[in-house]
Design a protein around this motif. Structure first.
Motif, PDB file in Angstrom:
ATOM      1  N   ALA A  24       0.401  -0.878   0.135  1.00 34.29           N
ATOM      2  CA  ALA A  24       0.480   0.078   0.037  1.00 34.29           C
ATOM      3  C   ALA A  24       0.973   1.365   0.452  1.00 34.29           C
ATOM      4  O   ALA A  24       0.324   2.213  -1.002  1.00 34.29           O
ATOM      5  N   LEU A  25       2.340   1.693   0.542  1.00 36.35           N
ATOM      6  CA  LEU A  25       2.619   1.851  -0.019  1.00 36.35           C
ATOM      7  C   LEU A  25       3.258   2.294  -0.658  1.00 36.35           C
ATOM      8  O   LEU A  25       3.583   4.010  -0.641  1.00 36.35           O
ATOM      9  N   VAL A  26       3.746   1.306  -1.101  1.00 38.63           N
ATOM     10  CA  VAL A  26       4.517   1.682  -2.429  1.00 38.63           C
ATOM     11  C   VAL A  26       3.542   2.196  -3.266  1.00 38.63           C
ATOM     12  O   VAL A  26       3.769   3.690  -4.479  1.00 38.63           O
ATOM     13  N   VAL A  27       1.903   1.539  -3.441  1.00 33.16           N
ATOM     14  CA  VAL A  27       1.284   2.331  -4.358  1.00 33.16           C
ATOM     15  C   VAL A  27       1.249   4.031  -4.694  1.00 33.16           C
ATOM     16  O   VAL A  27       0.678   4.563  -4.816  1.00 33.16           O
ATOM     17  N   ARG A  28       1.321   4.234  -3.109  1.00 37.35           N
ATOM     18  CA  ARG A  28       0.566   5.037  -2.853  1.00 37.35           C
ATOM     19  C   ARG A  28       1.685   6.726  -2.614  1.00 37.35           C
ATOM     20  O   ARG A  28       1.392   7.643  -3.584  1.00 37.35           O
ATOM     21  N   LEU A  29       2.842   5.813  -2.946  1.00 39.48           N
ATOM     22  CA  LEU A  29       4.093   6.797  -3.189  1.00 39.48           C
ATOM     23  C   LEU A  29       4.626   7.241  -4.108  1.00 39.48           C
ATOM     24  O   LEU A  29       4.823   8.014  -4.730  1.00 39.48           O
ATOM     25  N   VAL A  30       4.277   5.849  -5.550  1.00 39.35           N
ATOM     26  CA  VAL A  30       4.637   6.278  -6.992  1.00 39.35           C
ATOM     27  C   VAL A  30       3.800   7.214  -7.783  1.00 39.35           C
ATOM     28  O   VAL A  30       2.820   7.115  -7.616  1.00 39.35           O
ATOM     29  N   GLY A  31       4.556   8.237  -7.840  1.00 37.84           N
ATOM     30  CA  GLY A  31       3.714   9.318  -8.405  1.00 37.84           C
ATOM     31  C   GLY A  31       3.281  10.483  -7.739  1.00 37.84           C
ATOM     32  O   GLY A  31       2.080  11.350  -8.667  1.00 37.84           O
ATOM     33  N   LEU A  32       3.687  10.519  -6.226  1.00 44.61           N
ATOM     34  CA  LEU A  32       2.705  11.058  -5.341  1.00 44.61           C
ATOM     35  C   LEU A  32       2.908  12.493  -5.573  1.00 44.61           C
ATOM     36  O   LEU A  32       2.095  13.094  -5.756  1.00 44.61           O
ATOM     37  N   GLY A  33       3.753  13.332  -6.230  1.00 45.02           N
ATOM     38  CA  GLY A  33       3.918  14.931  -6.821  1.00 45.02           C
ATOM     39  C   GLY A  33       4.307  15.302  -7.809  1.00 45.02           C
ATOM     40  O   GLY A  33       4.182  16.413  -8.167  1.00 45.02           O
ATOM     41  N   ASP A  34       3.546  13.936  -8.916  1.00 43.53           N
ATOM     42  CA  ASP A  34       3.579  13.938 -10.355  1.00 43.53           C
ATOM     43  C   ASP A  34       1.824  14.662 -10.968  1.00 43.53           C
ATOM     44  O   ASP A  34       2.276  16.245 -11.762  1.00 43.53           O
ATOM     45  N   ARG A  35       0.964  14.927  -9.887  1.00 39.14           N
ATOM     46  CA  ARG A  35       0.808  16.192 -10.698  1.00 39.14           C
ATOM     47  C   ARG A  35      -0.312  17.008  -9.194  1.00 39.14           C
ATOM     48  O   ARG A  35       0.784  16.996  -8.848  1.00 39.14           O
ATOM     49  N   PRO A  36      -0.407  18.399 -10.579  1.00 40.24           N
ATOM     50  CA  PRO A  36      -0.714  19.459  -8.951  1.00 40.24           C
ATOM     51  C   PRO A  36      -1.510  18.858  -8.343  1.00 40.24           C
ATOM     52  O   PRO A  36      -2.591  18.618  -8.284  1.00 40.24           O
ATOM     53  N   LEU A  37      -1.221  20.527  -7.738  1.00 36.22           N
ATOM     54  CA  LEU A  37      -2.063  20.099  -6.264  1.00 36.22           C
ATOM     55  C   LEU A  37      -3.859  20.478  -6.291  1.00 36.22           C
ATOM     56  O   LEU A  37      -4.374  21.379  -7.319  1.00 36.22           O
TER      57      LEU A  37
END
Length: 148
Positions: A24-37
């Motif tokens: 679940a951590l991996v799923v949530r961290l992958v690309g976490l900052g890729d989309r704008p807020l």
């Protein structure tokens, strides 16, 4: 009287739940900052940064309670003002949700506990909001732990 669990190896159910939390951590961290807020996340980020800069927080009913701002401040202080840093504490909290399944082991069989953890790890709604800087996953997590 039950024997002490100190010094004993974790059982297979616990290991499976911990593995699901790691996934679940991996799923949530992958690309976490890729989309704008999102605008609501940006508001959380703005007030978190203001609180970090000034050391002062005042309650604003329109902006919600202080927990999300206090929750994001350490990450912003450590990693700087990025989308990833703002979302990181919420992703970590969301990834820990499968561990709450262990609280229900007294009522659930081993396979049911693992299944419950899998639902908490991979549910699309929990994954989405676990990658979003808002208090939704915090409310779910605290309610689930209180119920457990």
């Amino acid at each position: 009287m039950t024997p002490s669990r100190v010094g004993r190896r974790p059982d297979r159910t616990t290991l499976a739940v911990v593995a699901l939390a790691a996934a679940a951590l991996v799923v949530r961290l992958v690309g976490l900052g890729d989309r704008p807020l999102h605008w609501d996340e940006a508001r959380v980020g703005y007030w978190s940064l203001r609180s970090l800069e000034t050391g002062f927080f005042s309650y604003r009913p329109v902006a919600g309670g202080p927990l999300v701002y206090h929750f994001s401040r350490p990450s912003l202080a450590l990693f700087g003002a990025t989308d990833f840093a703002l979302r990181l504490p919420f992703a970590l909290f969301g990834a820990a949700l499968p561990l709450a399944a262990l609280l229900f082991r007294g009522r659930l069989a081993a396979d049911e506990t693992v299944g419950f953890a899998a639902v908490l790890a991979a549910n699309p709604i929990l994954v989405y909001y676990g990658r979003f800087a808002r208090g939704d996953v915090l409310a779910v997590g605290f309610a689930l732990v209180a119920f457990g």
